[in-house]
Design an enzyme around this catalytic site. Structure first.
Site, short mmCIF file in Angstrom:
data_model
loop_
_atom_site.label_atom_id
_atom_site.label_comp_id
_atom_site.label_asym_id
_atom_site.label_seq_id
_atom_site.Cartn_x
_atom_site.Cartn_y
_atom_site.Cartn_z
N ALA A 99 0.85 -1.18 0.00
CA ALA A 99 -0.04 0.19 -0.04
C ALA A 99 0.77 1.48 0.00
O ALA A 99 2.03 1.33 0.48
CB ALA A 99 -0.92 -0.01 1.04
N ARG A 147 1.09 3.73 1.71
CA ARG A 147 1.51 4.31 2.90
C ARG A 147 2.75 3.41 3.63
O ARG A 147 3.28 3.82 4.51
CB ARG A 147 0.46 4.39 4.00
N TYR A 148 3.13 2.42 2.73
CA TYR A 148 4.11 1.58 3.45
C TYR A 148 5.54 1.70 2.62
O TYR A 148 6.42 1.28 2.92
CB TYR A 148 3.77 0.15 3.16
N ILE A 149 5.29 2.27 1.28
CA ILE A 149 6.43 2.32 0.31
C ILE A 149 6.82 3.78 0.36
O ILE A 149 6.15 4.83 0.34
CB ILE A 149 6.31 1.77 -0.81
#
Length: 858
Positions: free
Chosen positions: A115, A117-119
């Site tokens: 997602a 928000r994680y990368i």
């Protein structure tokens, strides 16, 4: 009055056909220009351009959450966050303009990215160098009018060709394949030097490509792409590279599907893909690896075909062009942008010299302490005083002095004026003048400057971007030849049915569902039909089997009684060029005609038969033999020769003979690593019966094989291939990987196992065969380095070592540095009846052939 006006409005007719046409054209234009098709100038679609611009706006050389980048991009892009996020991941996976951190998915396995928000992501150094320059960028306002965004980025590199692109618009589409980073730079340099260049796609997944029909990326072209399938051992195949657009998951699915349908026969597929692609295919016992490799290319996603369609936006219109045109246009644009940057730099340098000179004069002549200047009550009065004081120096300046220039002088604090260093100022002026001179020289030689720019990009960013996709010429694979036998052929001779569904009838052979079946009937007719569950081919079937298209070896023997003349005819013929499901009469077509004898000879063998005539006939000799070798092989439509005019009681087979066709001429095509009988590549000789081939690899292995045309060899590994002769003496020079010295050995091959590899040299990863050939007496030219000079020495190999076993280590060559080893060429005087007396010609002993023998040389 109000009611009348309302009635008029209700009665007014509005045609929507014109509105629909305009709306559709506007929509199509929007999708083409603002959604799907990239612009020539920077090779980007609008969403990609806006993402990169947003990243440049927040760039601080640190990674940013992709969710944050999506939010920044939405200020410029009037669409949802999902489409922006997908575009960012697509850019990041191309590994060119964006540096990534986190789980960005894998194009090889098809795994999706985590997602947003994680990368995290940031612009790469390469992108910052080639894409951005606010001074040379053309701007427009964003969709809501709050911000400005670039119309196109000032790209100084063919981004479009490096990344590739695919898009579907309204009424047209684009598909540009990615190309190699380093090759694009070299091609750009070649274009600037007015040299020829060629662009061939290069894919991040590796594999192999046949660009024969690429047509420079123009629509209508096509490229064939294959995975690299190699033999790990006789029971296992390994796939290390994937075709472009194919994932390991879809590839394995296609292999399993082909196995389930019976096209190939495998035991298991194991996916070991991690950092590198590794797919293992375990074969069933007795299955050929070479045929399975061909079958994988024929029936699975191990081989795909991609059709390019280079469409780009030029001056707000879509154009179909070649990739060479795109490169030329982008190089021309890069040259112009570099010229603009030099002009801007020269202007900035002149401004620095202008103000430095202005300040120097202001301090040197004490203008800052001039009484009128100090007593000036306003800026306007100060400007007037300074204008008078500087008037004698106006000619030395490249432009007029403005009030803003005076304000900058007046802003200088007295403390800095008192610390002013005139020597340092003069040195700085000289440096600036030198910089201007250099920049002007580069501007005057802009082509050379552009070449240096590209060369600098290659030096800085080219490492690790070497070509991944191997350029090869692919062989044509006959699917019916390589398909595994997944059906069984049955026949009902009396009723005239064949197929794989009539399992209660006579079994003929195993076959595949792609095979054609040839049928001969007792009335003298033949036909070819595609295999199916059950098909009627005519009653009283004499012979049925699989038909091999373009088979030039199979010969049919036929003896038939002609119902009209009463004569018995005999013929030898081959079957080729037949239309499927059409009946062909092999006799003269007369009523009462019938077959008396029929046989099939797979390699054109002759045979003898005994003819027994009727006892009631008037012939003196009632039993005689006939040899089919006496007959010439003709076409199927020939009527044949008269065997006898008397009635025949019976015909018996007596004996078999040798092939009357002779051996098969075989060539090896090093471009595709396959054998052929059409004359492509290196001629290996005439092969017949039990003849064999022997091949040698760079790594020191040799292998004996048959001469089946389905055999496959890896061109990059194969060093030499010959017709095998057990009495042949092989001369081999190899480099030992441990001692880094060269050894010579002469030997005969004593093994006879087919398909088994034997090692001739030391087992070390750096041990390699440097030279091999065959001959009892043999000489080579060895180029060595001695005393910093290159020398070429002739070595008579037969004088240096005797013929020993193939396992022998050999004798060490007394040279420290061997640069090259080649066949020795001798000058030989040719016979006078072929050439004029005294003429000489160089004959390469390695390539001695029949022509040389015909000349009387050997």
């Amino acid at each position: 009055m109000e009611e009348t006006s309302l009635d008029n409005q209700m009665n007014e007719q509005i045609s929507i056909s014109g509105l629909y046409e305009n709306w559709f054209l506007e929509y199509a234009s929007y999708v083409i220009l603002d959604r799907a098709v990239p612009a020539l100038e920077d090779g980007l679609k609008p969403v990609q351009r806006r993402i990169l611009h947003a990243m440049y706006e927040i760039n601080d050389d640190r990674f940013h959450k992709v969710a944050n980048i999506i939010g920044q991009t939405m200020a410029y892009h009037p669409h949802g966050d999902a489409s922006i996020g997908e575009a960012i991941v697509n850019l990041g996976q191309k590994d060119l303009l964006i540096d990534t951190q986190g789980n960005w998915g894998d194009i090889r396995t098809g795994d999706t990215a985590a997602a947003p928000r994680y990368i995290e992501a940031k612009l790469s150094k390469f992108a910052l160098e080639v894409l951005f320059n606010p001074q040379t960028t053309d701007w427009t306002v964003s969709y809501d009018g709050r911000k400005r965004e670039p119309i196109t980025l000032p790209a100084k590199f063919p981004i479009l060709l490096a990344q590739g692109v695919e898009g579907i618009a309204v009424g047209l589409s684009t598909k540009i394949l990615p190309h190699n980073f380093c090759e694009l730079i070299l091609a750009s340099i070649a274009f600037l030097k007015n040299e020829e260049f060629e662009l061939i796609p290069d894919f991040p997944t590796g594999g192999m490509i046949d660009p024969e029909q690429y047509k420079d990326g123009l629509r209508g072209g096509r490229v064939k792409i294959r995975a690299k399938v190699e033999e790990l051992d006789k029971k296992t195949l390994i796939i290390k590279d994937l075709p472009f657009g194919v994932t390991s998951v879809t590839l394995i699915d296609s292999i399993v599907k082909a196995n389930d349908s019976g096209k190939i026969k495998i035991k298991k597929v194991i996916d070991n893909t991690a950092k590198d692609v590794e797919i293992l295919i375990q074969l069933l016992p007795g299955i050929s690896t070479d045929i399975t490799i061909d079958a994988l290319y024929a029936f699975t996603d191990c081989a795909v075909s991609v059709s390019p369609n280079a469409c780009i936006i030029i001056e707000q219109k879509p154009h179909f062009v070649t990739v060479s045109d795109i490169l030329k246009l982008t190089v021309t644009q890069t040259k112009a942008l570099l010229g603009r940057e030099l002009e801007i730099l020269i202007h900035e340098l002149k401004e620095k010299i202008f103000f430095s000179s202005l300040l120097k004069i202001f301090i040197a002549e004490g203008m800052y302490k001039n009484q009128l200047y100090e007593s000036a009550e306003s800026n306007e009065k100060s400007f007037e005083v300074l204008n008078v004081l500087f008037e004698p120096h106006f000619p030395i300046f490249f432009r007029a002095i403005t009030n803003d220039d005076y304000l900058k002088l007046m802003a200088k604090p007295l403390s800095s004026i008192r610390r002013f260093d005139f020597k340092e100022a003069d040195l700085k002026l000289k440096e600036l003048e030198a910089d201007i001179k250099k920049s002007e020289s580069e501007l005057n030689h802009l082509t050379d400057y552009t070449i240096k720019y590209y060369q600098n990009l290659l030096n800085k960013y080219g490492k690790g971007r070497e070509r991944k996709t191997e350029i090869r010429q692919f062989d044509s694979i006959n699917a019916s030849v390589v398909a595994a036998n997944n059906q069984k052929l049955y026949v009902n001779r009396k009723e005239g049915f064949i197929g794989f569904g009539i399992k209660k009838d006579e079994f003929v052979c195993e076959c595949s569902d792609l095979d054609d079946i040839i049928v001969f009937r007792k009335d003298g007719n033949c036909q070819i039909s595609r295999i199916s569950e059950k098909v009627f081919v005519g009653k009283d079937i004499e012979y049925v089997n699989i038909f091999k298209k373009n088979d030039e070896r199979t010969v049919y023997h036929l003896i038939y009684f002609d119902g009209k003349s009463g004569n018995t005819y005999v013929k030898r013929f081959q079957v080729s060029g037949i239309t499927r499901d059409k009946e062909y009469d092999l006799t003269q077509g007369n009523k009462g005609t019938k077959l008396l004898y029929f046989s099939v000879q797979p390699n054109g063998e002759a045979e003898k038969v005994s003819i027994f005539l009727s006892q009631a006939c008037s012939a003196k000799i009632k039993v005689f033999d006939f040899d089919f070798a006496e007959l010439a092989i003709k076409g199927r439509s020939s009527q044949g020769n008269i065997l006898t005019k008397y009635p025949i009681k019976k015909i018996q087979f007596k004996s078999s003979g040798g092939s009357t066709l002779g051996g098969v001429k075989i060539w090896y095509n090093p471009q595709i690593g396959k054998l052929n009988s059409e004359g492509y590549g290196e001629y290996l000789g005439v092969f017949d019966g039990e003849d064999k081939l022997v091949n040698f690899s760079h790594n020191g292995n040799y292998e004996i094989t048959d001469f089946q045309l389905t055999n496959r060899f890896e061109p990059s590994e194969l060093l030499a291939i010959y017709k095998f002769d057990a009495n042949q003496v092989h001369n081999l020079i190899y480099k030992d990987g441990i001692t880094q010295t060269h050894y010579l050995k002469r030997f005969k091959i004593e093994t006879t196992s087919l398909g088994k590899k034997f090692n001739l040299i030391t087992e070390h990863k750096d041990s390699k065969i440097k030279f091999i050939n065959h001959g009892i007496t043999y000489a080579v030219d060895v180029e060595i380095k001695r005393n910093n000079k290159n020398e070429i020495l002739k070595l008579s190999l037969h004088d240096m070592i005797d013929v020993k076993g193939w396992k022998a280590q050999g004798v060490k060559l007394p040279f420290d540095q061997i640069i090259n080893i080649s066949d020795h060429k001798e000058k030989i005087t040719l016979p006078s009846e072929k050439f004029e007396a005294g003429d000489t010609i160089e004959i390469d002993l390695k390539k001695r052939d029949n022509t040389s023998e015909q000349l009387g040389l050997f």
